[in-house]
Design an enzyme around this catalytic site. Structure first.
Site, PDB file in Angstrom:
ATOM      1  N   HIS A   1     -65.177  49.566 -79.166  1.00  0.00           N
ATOM      2  CA  HIS A   1     -65.013  49.855 -77.694  1.00  0.00           C
ATOM      3  C   HIS A   1     -63.686  50.897 -77.495  1.00  0.00           C
ATOM      4  CE1 HIS A   1     -64.510  48.623 -73.304  1.00  0.00           C
ATOM      5  NE2 HIS A   1     -63.198  48.683 -73.620  1.00  0.00           N
ATOM      6  N   SER A   2     -64.331  51.592 -76.284  1.00  0.00           N
ATOM      7  CA  SER A   2     -63.422  52.629 -76.010  1.00  0.00           C
ATOM      8  C   SER A   2     -63.024  53.765 -77.327  1.00  0.00           C
ATOM      9  CB  SER A   2     -61.943  52.164 -75.597  1.00  0.00           C
ATOM     10  OG  SER A   2     -61.126  53.105 -74.779  1.00  0.00           O
ATOM     11  N   LEU A   3     -61.638  53.795 -77.571  1.00  0.00           N
ATOM     12  CA  LEU A   3     -61.393  54.604 -78.790  1.00  0.00           C
ATOM     13  C   LEU A   3     -62.237  53.922 -80.085  1.00  0.00           C
ATOM     14  CD1 LEU A   3     -59.871  56.204 -81.104  1.00  0.00           C
ATOM     15  CD2 LEU A   3     -58.053  54.143 -81.117  1.00  0.00           C
TER      16      LEU A   3
END
Length: 252
Positions: free
Chosen positions: A93-95
């Protein structure tokens, strides 16, 4: 022979050493392995969840932060290579989505391509735009975090927790902002992208652009919410991941 429950990098909250497939989960900026602690209970018992713990947080807080995505990728890949004796999928998720993508590329390059890649809360690597959040002062950084709706408001009332969390978030934001996508061959594994309709970090077009990063099947799952939409859709997330891993469960 029973595998260890955890290592410096890997947390097994519900060890399943005989599971036919492994799912490696990679946290968001400032996040930790415990973000995925509840996921194993939602998935098939034939899936073992391995959550990655980045240096510089929780029980690794005495270690220096990683300075680049390349460095973080190398650390994770070195840890995962011995675990590729059975199908291994990635979820970030995300990074963590950026990291999962680069880990998938590295594993593919050495002939250990992942069984599947699941990413959320991040635009396609080929769709970069300037970000400078890591350079904000503490107040500015906190305002940015609030806009993402991903941190419990109780954290902001505890100065000690803030002192612990902000350095990790700032270090991870720096990794994100300094990342530069290097064009290369697309992956050859199934790719599933989760995105929130109100996520300020990802437009619908930027989410769709992930399609160009695989030659295998592609699925885009759009859900209500902002950057941390997945916290309100955990059952749906688990359902989609389970469906994506079903072919590997059936091979047992």
């Amino acid at each position: 022979m029973t595998e260890p429950q955890s290592t410096l990098w890997i947390r097994r909250f519900q060890p399943r050493p005989t599971a036919p497939v492994r799912l490696v989960c990679l946290p968001h900026a400032g996040g930790s392995a415990t973000f995925f602690a509840g996921l194993p209970a939602m998935l098939s018992p034939e899936v073992e969840v391995l959550a990655v713990q980045y240096p510089g947080r929780q029980d690794r807080r005495g270690e220096p932060f990683v300075e680049s995505l390349d460095q973080l990728t190398r650390g994770v890949v070195d840890e995962l290579l011995p675990l590729t004796d059975r199908p291994l999928a990635l979820f970030g998720h995300s990074l963590g989505a950026m990291l999962a993508f680069e880990v998938a590329r590295s594993l593919t390059a050495v002939g250990r391509a992942p069984a599947a890649l699941f990413v959320s809360g991040r635009r396609a690597p080929s769709r970069q735009r300037p970000e400078y959040d890591h350079a904000l002062d503490d107040d500015g950084l906190l305002r940015e975090i609030r806009t993402l709706s991903g941190t419990d408001n109780r954290v902001f009332a505890d100065e000690e927790i803030l002192r612990m969390v902000l350095p990790a978030i700032r270090a991870d934001f720096r990794i994100v902002e300094n990342y530069r996508y290097a064009p290369g061959p697309p992956l050859d594994c199934p790719l599933t992208v989760f995105t929130g309709v109100d996520d300020p970090k990802v437009s619908a077009d930027e989410a769709e652009a992930w399609r160009g990063h695989t030659t295998d099947s592609f699925d885009l799952v759009t859900l209500s919410g902002g950057h941390f939409f997945l916290t309100a859709h955990q059952e749906r997330l688990a359902e989609v991941i389970t469906k994506g891993l079903t072919p590997f469960l059936a091979r047992r």
